[in-house]
Design a protein around this motif. Structure first.
Motif, PDB file in Angstrom:
ATOM      1  N   ALA A 186       4.768  -8.783   0.432  1.00 23.04           N
ATOM      2  CA  ALA A 186       4.905  -7.328   0.321  1.00 23.04           C
ATOM      3  C   ALA A 186       5.770  -6.897  -0.848  1.00 23.04           C
ATOM      4  CB  ALA A 186       5.486  -6.761   1.606  1.00 23.04           C
ATOM      5  N   ALA A 187       6.583  -7.796  -1.397  1.00 29.04           N
ATOM      6  CA  ALA A 187       7.510  -7.393  -2.451  1.00 29.04           C
ATOM      7  C   ALA A 187       7.700  -8.513  -3.447  1.00 29.04           C
ATOM      8  CB  ALA A 187       8.867  -7.003  -1.858  1.00 29.04           C
ATOM      9  N   LEU A 188       8.092  -8.146  -4.640  1.00 27.54           N
ATOM     10  CA  LEU A 188       8.439  -9.097  -5.681  1.00 27.54           C
ATOM     11  C   LEU A 188       9.953  -9.180  -5.746  1.00 27.54           C
ATOM     12  CD1 LEU A 188       7.614 -10.742  -8.321  1.00 27.54           C
ATOM     13  CD2 LEU A 188       8.072  -8.616  -9.535  1.00 27.54           C
ATOM     14  N   CYS A 189      10.498 -10.367  -5.586  1.00 25.65           N
ATOM     15  CA  CYS A 189      11.947 -10.524  -5.652  1.00 25.65           C
ATOM     16  C   CYS A 189      12.360 -10.816  -7.082  1.00 25.65           C
ATOM     17  CB  CYS A 189      12.403 -11.665  -4.740  1.00 25.65           C
ATOM     18  SG  CYS A 189      12.056 -11.333  -2.993  1.00 25.65           S
ATOM     19  N   GLY A 190      13.416 -10.245  -7.528  1.00 24.54           N
ATOM     20  CA  GLY A 190      13.892 -10.460  -8.883  1.00 24.54           C
ATOM     21  C   GLY A 190      14.610  -9.242  -9.395  1.00 24.54           C
ATOM     22  N   PRO A 191      14.828  -9.178 -10.727  1.00 20.37           N
ATOM     23  CA  PRO A 191      15.563  -8.052 -11.304  1.00 20.37           C
ATOM     24  C   PRO A 191      14.930  -6.702 -11.030  1.00 20.37           C
ATOM     25  CG  PRO A 191      15.341  -9.856 -12.882  1.00 20.37           C
ATOM     26  CD  PRO A 191      14.482 -10.200 -11.700  1.00 20.37           C
ATOM     27  N   ALA A 192      13.612  -6.678 -10.835  1.00 19.79           N
ATOM     28  CA  ALA A 192      12.954  -5.394 -10.610  1.00 19.79           C
ATOM     29  C   ALA A 192      13.154  -4.887  -9.180  1.00 19.79           C
ATOM     30  CB  ALA A 192      11.462  -5.520 -10.898  1.00 19.79           C
ATOM     31  N   GLY A 193      13.702  -5.731  -8.314  1.00 17.86           N
ATOM     32  CA  GLY A 193      13.844  -5.318  -6.930  1.00 17.86           C
ATOM     33  C   GLY A 193      12.498  -5.338  -6.243  1.00 17.86           C
ATOM     34  N   ALA A 194      12.287  -4.445  -5.291  1.00 16.78           N
ATOM     35  CA  ALA A 194      11.041  -4.430  -4.527  1.00 16.78           C
ATOM     36  C   ALA A 194       9.941  -3.725  -5.314  1.00 16.78           C
ATOM     37  CB  ALA A 194      11.266  -3.742  -3.193  1.00 16.78           C
ATOM     38  N   VAL A 195       8.775  -4.353  -5.324  1.00 15.29           N
ATOM     39  CA  VAL A 195       7.577  -3.757  -5.897  1.00 15.29           C
ATOM     40  C   VAL A 195       6.688  -3.304  -4.757  1.00 15.29           C
ATOM     41  CG1 VAL A 195       5.425  -4.277  -7.091  1.00 15.29           C
ATOM     42  CG2 VAL A 195       7.583  -5.033  -8.065  1.00 15.29           C
ATOM     43  N   GLN A 196       6.180  -2.104  -4.862  1.00 18.63           N
ATOM     44  CA  GLN A 196       5.227  -1.606  -3.877  1.00 18.63           C
ATOM     45  C   GLN A 196       3.827  -1.814  -4.444  1.00 18.63           C
ATOM     46  OE1 GLN A 196       6.150   2.103  -1.883  1.00 18.63           O
ATOM     47  NE2 GLN A 196       8.215   2.114  -2.759  1.00 18.63           N
ATOM     48  N   TRP A 197       3.073  -2.674  -3.807  1.00 15.04           N
ATOM     49  CA  TRP A 197       1.749  -3.041  -4.296  1.00 15.04           C
ATOM     50  C   TRP A 197       0.713  -2.008  -3.871  1.00 15.04           C
ATOM     51  CZ3 TRP A 197       1.434  -6.890  -7.692  1.00 15.04           C
ATOM     52  CH2 TRP A 197       2.458  -7.840  -7.712  1.00 15.04           C
ATOM     53  N   LEU A 198      -0.209  -1.710  -4.788  1.00 11.98           N
ATOM     54  CA  LEU A 198      -1.331  -0.827  -4.517  1.00 11.98           C
ATOM     55  C   LEU A 198      -2.619  -1.573  -4.840  1.00 11.98           C
ATOM     56  CD1 LEU A 198      -0.022   2.407  -6.297  1.00 11.98           C
ATOM     57  CD2 LEU A 198       0.013   1.948  -3.829  1.00 11.98           C
ATOM     58  N   ALA A 199      -3.581  -1.501  -3.946  1.00  8.58           N
ATOM     59  CA  ALA A 199      -4.884  -2.107  -4.182  1.00  8.58           C
ATOM     60  C   ALA A 199      -5.804  -1.074  -4.825  1.00  8.58           C
ATOM     61  CB  ALA A 199      -5.487  -2.620  -2.870  1.00  8.58           C
ATOM     62  N   GLY A 200      -6.384  -1.433  -5.958  1.00  9.55           N
ATOM     63  CA  GLY A 200      -7.296  -0.513  -6.623  1.00  9.55           C
ATOM     64  C   GLY A 200      -7.937  -1.158  -7.831  1.00  9.55           C
ATOM     65  N   ASP A 201      -9.105  -0.692  -8.179  1.00  4.43           N
ATOM     66  CA  ASP A 201      -9.869  -1.191  -9.319  1.00  4.43           C
ATOM     67  C   ASP A 201     -10.167   0.003 -10.220  1.00  4.43           C
ATOM     68  OD1 ASP A 201     -11.789  -2.114 -11.109  1.00  4.43           O
ATOM     69  OD2 ASP A 201     -12.864  -3.297  -9.610  1.00  4.43           O
ATOM     70  N   VAL A 202      -9.646  -0.015 -11.448  1.00  2.04           N
ATOM     71  CA  VAL A 202      -9.802   1.153 -12.316  1.00  2.04           C
ATOM     72  C   VAL A 202     -11.254   1.409 -12.701  1.00  2.04           C
ATOM     73  CG1 VAL A 202      -7.462   1.020 -13.249  1.00  2.04           C
ATOM     74  CG2 VAL A 202      -9.328  -0.204 -14.404  1.00  2.04           C
ATOM     75  N   SER A 203     -12.126   0.429 -12.544  1.00  2.00           N
ATOM     76  CA  SER A 203     -13.540   0.646 -12.846  1.00  2.00           C
ATOM     77  C   SER A 203     -14.279   1.288 -11.675  1.00  2.00           C
ATOM     78  CB  SER A 203     -14.214  -0.683 -13.212  1.00  2.00           C
ATOM     79  OG  SER A 203     -14.311  -1.547 -12.095  1.00  2.00           O
ATOM     80  N   ARG A 204     -13.577   1.437 -10.532  1.00 11.73           N
ATOM     81  CA  ARG A 204     -14.180   2.045  -9.331  1.00 11.73           C
ATOM     82  C   ARG A 204     -13.290   3.197  -8.867  1.00 11.73           C
ATOM     83  NH1 ARG A 204     -14.542  -2.263  -4.954  1.00 11.73           N
ATOM     84  NH2 ARG A 204     -15.291  -0.424  -3.829  1.00 11.73           N
ATOM     85  N   PRO A 205     -13.626   4.429  -9.226  1.00  9.53           N
ATOM     86  CA  PRO A 205     -12.763   5.566  -8.894  1.00  9.53           C
ATOM     87  C   PRO A 205     -12.565   5.773  -7.399  1.00  9.53           C
ATOM     88  CG  PRO A 205     -14.856   6.301  -9.854  1.00  9.53           C
ATOM     89  CD  PRO A 205     -14.779   4.828 -10.063  1.00  9.53           C
ATOM     90  N   ASP A 206     -13.498   5.289  -6.576  1.00  9.20           N
ATOM     91  CA  ASP A 206     -13.337   5.466  -5.133  1.00  9.20           C
ATOM     92  C   ASP A 206     -12.170   4.662  -4.578  1.00  9.20           C
ATOM     93  OD1 ASP A 206     -15.246   3.268  -5.835  1.00  9.20           O
ATOM     94  OD2 ASP A 206     -15.068   2.832  -3.695  1.00  9.20           O
ATOM     95  N   THR A 207     -11.674   3.660  -5.345  1.00  9.18           N
ATOM     96  CA  THR A 207     -10.540   2.844  -4.887  1.00  9.18           C
ATOM     97  C   THR A 207      -9.200   3.402  -5.350  1.00  9.18           C
ATOM     98  OG1 THR A 207     -10.487   1.360  -6.827  1.00  9.18           O
ATOM     99  CG2 THR A 207     -12.026   0.804  -5.042  1.00  9.18           C
ATOM    100  N   LEU A 208      -9.227   4.521  -6.088  1.00  6.56           N
ATOM    101  CA  LEU A 208      -7.988   5.067  -6.666  1.00  6.56           C
ATOM    102  C   LEU A 208      -7.492   6.309  -5.939  1.00  6.56           C
ATOM    103  CD1 LEU A 208      -8.917   4.687 -10.451  1.00  6.56           C
ATOM    104  CD2 LEU A 208      -7.598   3.111  -9.012  1.00  6.56           C
ATOM    105  N   ARG A 209      -7.991   6.542  -4.742  1.00  4.01           N
ATOM    106  CA  ARG A 209      -7.546   7.713  -3.985  1.00  4.01           C
ATOM    107  C   ARG A 209      -6.163   7.465  -3.390  1.00  4.01           C
ATOM    108  NH1 ARG A 209     -13.344   7.677  -1.144  1.00  4.01           N
ATOM    109  NH2 ARG A 209     -14.549   8.685  -2.809  1.00  4.01           N
ATOM    110  N   GLY A 210      -5.355   8.507  -3.341  1.00  6.09           N
ATOM    111  CA  GLY A 210      -4.049   8.401  -2.709  1.00  6.09           C
ATOM    112  C   GLY A 210      -2.990   7.734  -3.558  1.00  6.09           C
ATOM    113  N   LEU A 211      -3.133   7.775  -4.880  1.00  8.29           N
ATOM    114  CA  LEU A 211      -2.092   7.219  -5.743  1.00  8.29           C
ATOM    115  C   LEU A 211      -0.809   8.039  -5.599  1.00  8.29           C
ATOM    116  CD1 LEU A 211      -4.075   6.466  -9.034  1.00  8.29           C
ATOM    117  CD2 LEU A 211      -3.352   4.844  -7.272  1.00  8.29           C
ATOM    118  N   PRO A 212       0.351   7.424  -5.824  1.00 11.92           N
ATOM    119  CA  PRO A 212       1.617   8.162  -5.677  1.00 11.92           C
ATOM    120  C   PRO A 212       1.670   9.373  -6.611  1.00 11.92           C
ATOM    121  CG  PRO A 212       2.006   5.802  -5.916  1.00 11.92           C
ATOM    122  CD  PRO A 212       0.563   6.020  -6.209  1.00 11.92           C
ATOM    123  N   ARG A 213       2.293  10.431  -6.151  1.00 18.00           N
ATOM    124  CA  ARG A 213       2.454  11.634  -6.963  1.00 18.00           C
ATOM    125  C   ARG A 213       3.797  11.589  -7.687  1.00 18.00           C
ATOM    126  NH1 ARG A 213      -1.187  15.327  -6.330  1.00 18.00           N
ATOM    127  NH2 ARG A 213       0.156  16.959  -7.182  1.00 18.00           N
ATOM    128  N   GLY A 214       3.891  12.397  -8.735  1.00 15.53           N
ATOM    129  CA  GLY A 214       5.152  12.513  -9.450  1.00 15.53           C
ATOM    130  C   GLY A 214       5.526  11.303 -10.286  1.00 15.53           C
TER     131      GLY A 214
END
Length: 296
Positions: A52-80
């Motif tokens: 669920a997370a990447l350990c290291g200097p960046a701290g926790a990474v929040q992973w998102l599943a999506g394929d930029v060639s398929r717009p239907d997989t890009l719904r609900g991206l973080p705002r702001g």
């Protein structure tokens, strides 16, 4: 060794408020992520890891599943989102894969993304947009002239992004080397590498850690310019580089052969990137490759 920004190039005054989206979770992308400390970091990739997370200097990474060639997989991206890094590489070197990633991908992503708070986007491009210059020096003011379709696609992507009225910076990278990128060393060891010797063919390199540092530096740079060249300080004729590395390896000198197809002979000037405050850990590829050889 990470890049150190100059005093005149401040980062955001409140890094804890940063909301960063990194598109592309491959080797280079993860090296960038490790340098993006502070705030919240999301990494978008087709198949996020099970952890669920990447350990290291960046701290926790929040992973998102999506394929930029398929717009239907890009719904609900973080705002702001305040900082955006586009550091994808195609699965193949054919034109369809390049169009999926660099033509369709940015359009789908920006259509799905809230860009109202965006302060900087870095689009990772390639020196392939320049083509051949007979060993001459090039910089950001040199008119592009790609030799192959892949370079043309990257240039089209840059041009489209520049028209979007967003704070976009394109980083045109030279050939990357570093941990996990040692194909050249293996070819030299096996005696199958070839280098043009009848006329100098100039090559440009950048250590992958310096490339990652440059991306992380530029995405937080308040006054970043639209285009930067990403290369080390020391362009070298291909035969000079190959002969030096063969000597370090105790391998035979490579025989004469044609230059790499579609790359072109040119010397990349990185003065703009250096002036922005970036310090390279490996300004000469001969030293960078030597460290890889010692490590192995």
């Amino acid at each position: 060794m990470a890049a150190i920004p100059a005093p005149h190039a401040p980062h955001s005054p409140d890094t804890q408020a940063e909301r960063v989206l990194l598109v592309g979770g491959g080797d280079l992308g993860m090296r960038v992520a490790a340098r993006l400390s502070g705030g919240t970091l999301w990494v978008l990739r087709r198949h996020p890891p099970a952890t669920a997370a990447l350990c290291g200097p960046a701290g926790a990474v929040q992973w998102l599943a999506g394929d930029v060639s398929r717009p239907d997989t890009l719904r609900g991206l973080p705002r702001g989102i305040t900082r955006l890094v586009y550091v994808l590489a195609p699965d193949a070197r054919d034109s369809r894969a390049y169009r999926d990633v660099f033509i369709d991908g940015p359009r789908h992503l920006l259509s799905a993304l809230d860009t109202s708070a965006l302060q900087r986007m870095v689009f990772v491009s390639s020196s392939a947009v320049y083509g051949d210059h007979d060993g001459g020096w090039i910089d950001e003011e040199t008119p592009p002239g790609p030799q192959g379709e892949n370079g043309e696609i990257l240039l089209r992507a840059e041009q489209w992004l520049a028209e979007q009225r967003l704070p976009v910076t394109a980083l045109r990278l030279a050939g990357l080397y570093g941990p996990g990128r040692v194909q050249l060393l293996e070819r030299l060891r096996q005696g199958v590498a070839r280098a043009p010797r009848r006329a100098a063919h100039w090559a440009n390199r950048m250590h992958v850690d310096d490339a990652a540092a440059a991306i992380a530096h530029l995405v937080r740079l308040a006054d970043a310019l639209p285009v930067y060249l990403g290369a080390d300080d020391t362009p070298l004729p291909l035969d000079v580089l190959y002969d030096h590395l063969a000597g370090l390896l105790g391998a035979p000198l490579p025989l004469d052969g044609p230059p790499p197809a579609g790359v072109g002979s040119k010397r990349m000037r990185n003065a703009r990137l250096r002036a922005s405050g970036l310090r390279l850990a490996w300004p000469d590829a001969r030293d960078g490759y030597a460290s890889l050889i010692e490590a192995r």
